[in-house]
Design a protein around this motif. Structure first.
Motif, mmCIF file in Angstrom:
data_model
loop_
_atom_site.group_PDB
_atom_site.id
_atom_site.type_symbol
_atom_site.label_atom_id
_atom_site.label_comp_id
_atom_site.label_asym_id
_atom_site.label_seq_id
_atom_site.Cartn_x
_atom_site.Cartn_y
_atom_site.Cartn_z
ATOM 1 N N GLN A 322 4.358 5.424 16.561
ATOM 2 C CA GLN A 322 5.770 5.486 16.794
ATOM 3 C C GLN A 322 5.988 4.272 17.350
ATOM 4 N N ALA A 327 10.821 5.813 19.964
ATOM 5 C CA ALA A 327 9.919 6.811 19.821
ATOM 6 C C ALA A 327 10.506 8.100 20.365
ATOM 7 N N THR A 331 10.942 10.543 15.098
ATOM 8 C CA THR A 331 10.439 9.211 14.654
ATOM 9 C C THR A 331 9.342 9.186 13.959
ATOM 10 N N ARG A 332 9.290 8.913 12.465
ATOM 11 C CA ARG A 332 7.968 8.527 11.636
ATOM 12 C C ARG A 332 6.879 7.582 12.290
ATOM 13 N N PHE A 333 5.686 7.617 12.105
ATOM 14 C CA PHE A 333 4.559 6.712 12.533
ATOM 15 C C PHE A 333 4.783 5.664 11.722
#
Length: 527
Positions: A322, A327, A331-333
């Motif tokens: 993240q 973060a 939240t998308r990686f």
């Protein structure tokens, strides 16, 4: 001492209009001549005369002609010394050769606009005094190089004027005091001195030749006798670096590990082969492979290699995590281009996320032109920037790992030394450059970072040039390009602090200040 008629005519005010085309030709030729110091046989002599040719064309020209000469100088320099940019885009970016050349031309246009600004400023000084212009030109040159380095998002300090002088071991040592900017200043200064001796109206020519002779004798003495006085650095450690030579791909295939099983078996065998040098560090470079510690199978294999090797293992990887600034659970990686160090037990010991990403290749500097650049690479805009120049530990020593073209940014690498790094490791994938001059240019610039900060650099690349660089700039144990091989590279840890590490780009900032003062002086006189 009489000068050629065509040369004298360039400085005749009555011939400005009808000789503009000659000025433009000289400006373009000066850029092409300068490129000979960065390609082919890398003959540094051309860097000591090419800027003089450019100055001859612009000192008595009109403002627009002077700017145009500088523009053509920059454009032709890019077309002849950085032609690999177009080849890379055509070979690996899915573009036609015409498309690759068009983007190279666009890049050269931007470069030319900057060098045109340099010539316009020199020309403005020359309208006050030719001697003032020759005195100010070296500072203006370095100031414009500094501006090019720090352009927002797209700074690109590739092939600065001082690099050809750094091919000589004695000249190279100046960078420990001034950074690469000091060498650019010296070379530009010599070019300006040549022009001043030829064309200044006073003092008499025989008195002007004296300073030129003294400068020439000093430079030649340093060039021929100086290298023998440069100390040799002892190395008490050895690192095993594997040049993977994995093929470049335009996108990661679905079963990459299955397709490259034989390659990985050979690479692991090279990594663990016995050696009389008893290496205490293993390095794999940045590579065109989906190496990620978040991939369980690869993580287990990498940990197993570290355990079998019995010492720390550093490699290039894609870290999925993240973004720190945003973060949260939703939240998308995101991917980071990273270097990861495992200890001798196969455990994560340190990671570094690349801070200075490649524009248009690893991220989008200008999202509005996404449709244009997305055809260049399938990963454009995909990577996130790291935020810290952090260092890790090897035993009781600090180590910094920087990635790919971060090596061309003096200030970025200095930050690692300031943070306490006693050893530099530069991992890179130069395979995208093909057989062009870019890989050779890259290591010649990375070499200067070692001397600026008096640190060993272990340089590990996918396809070359893999080598060790000592704190005085000697390149040791280079591996041939485009081969898969393991090499044991000498290295050691250093704790000394250079003037450049302590004070940074002071020579560049001084050049910016002097340039600003000189230009403001012309404004005052004009008013």
């Amino acid at each position: 001492m009489s000068m050629p008629a065509w040369l004298a005519s360039l400085h005749s005010p009555s011939n400005r209009k009808n000789l503009t085309y000659i000025r433009l030709l000289v400006g373009a030729a000066s850029g092409a001549v300068l490129s000979l110091s960065y390609t082919g046989y890398y003959l540094s002599i051309f860097s000591w005369i090419s800027v003089a040719l450019l100055l001859l064309a612009v000192l008595s020209a009109g403002p627009s002609a002077a700017y145009s000469c500088g523009f053509l100088h920059g454009l032709f320099f890019v077309l002849t010394s950085l032609s690999w940019i177009g080849d890379v885009l055509a070979l690996h970016g899915g573009l036609s050769k015409a498309g690759g050349f068009a983007l190279l031309l666009l890049f050269g246009t931007a470069w030319g606009m900057l060098s045109g600004g340099f010539c316009w400023c020199v020309n403005r000084l020359a309208r006050q005094s030719l001697s003032l212009a020759c005195a100010g030109a070296p500072f203006l040159w370095v100031a414009w190089e500094f501006v090019r380095t720090h352009l927002p998002e797209i700074g690109f300090p590739w092939n600065l004027l001082g690099y050809p002088a750094s091919y000589n071991l004695a000249f190279l040592q100046l960078t420990a005091v001034t950074g690469i900017w000091g060498l650019s200043l010296v070379v530009a200064g010599w070019n300006a001195l040549l022009v001043w001796v030829l064309f200044a109206k006073g003092p008499a020519l025989r008195w002007r030749v004296g300073p030129l002779g003294a400068a020439a004798a000093t430079l030649l003495g340093i060039y021929f006798a100086g290298p023998s006085w440069v100390p040799r650095a002892a190395a008490s450690h050895t690192a095993r670096s594997v040049q993977l030579n994995l093929p470049e791909t335009e996108g990661i295939v679905q079963d990459w590990f299955g397709e490259h099983r034989a390659d990985l078996q050979e690479i692991v065998a090279l990594s663990l082969a016995r050696s009389a040098a008893q290496p205490d560090l293993l390095i794999w470079p940045e590579a065109p492979a989906p190496f990620s510690f978040q991939n369980v199978a690869f993580a287990q294999q990498a940990s197993g290699i570290a355990v079998a090797f019995g010492h720390p293992f550093l490699f290039g990887t894609i870290e999925w995590k993240q973004p720190q600034a945003t973060a949260n659970a939703q939240t998308r990686f995101a991917p980071y281009n990273s270097a990861l160090l495992l200890d001798a037990h196969g455990r994560r010991a340190f990671s570094y996320d690349k801070v200075h990403l490649v524009p248009f290749g690893e991220y989008e500097p200008f999202p509005l032109i996404h449709q244009v650049v997305s055809s260049v690479s399938s990963e454009v805009g995909g990577f996130h920037k790291g935020t810290q120049h952090n260092v890790g530990q090897l035993g009781d020593q600090n180590v910094a790992a920087f990635i790919c073209y971060e090596a061309i940014f003096p200030g970025e690498i200095r930050e690692f030394a300031k943070t306490g790094a006693n050893l530099f490791i530069n991992i890179s994938n130069d395979g995208w450059f093909g057989k062009s001059a870019a890989a050779e240019q890259h290591i010649r610039m990375a070499r200067v970072r070692a001397v600026e900060n008096r640190r060993w650099i272990l340089r590990s690349t996918n396809s070359g040039i893999t080598a060790s660089i000592d704190p005085y700039g000697r390149i040791q144990s280079p591996v041939p390009r485009d081969v898969r091989a393991a090499v044991d590279l000498p290295y050691d840890f250093r704790t000394d602090t250079t003037i450049y590490t302590r004070f940074g780009d002071w020579a560049a900032w001084l050049s910016v200040l002097i340039s600003a003062i000189l230009l403001l002086t012309t404004l005052r006189k004009a008013s």
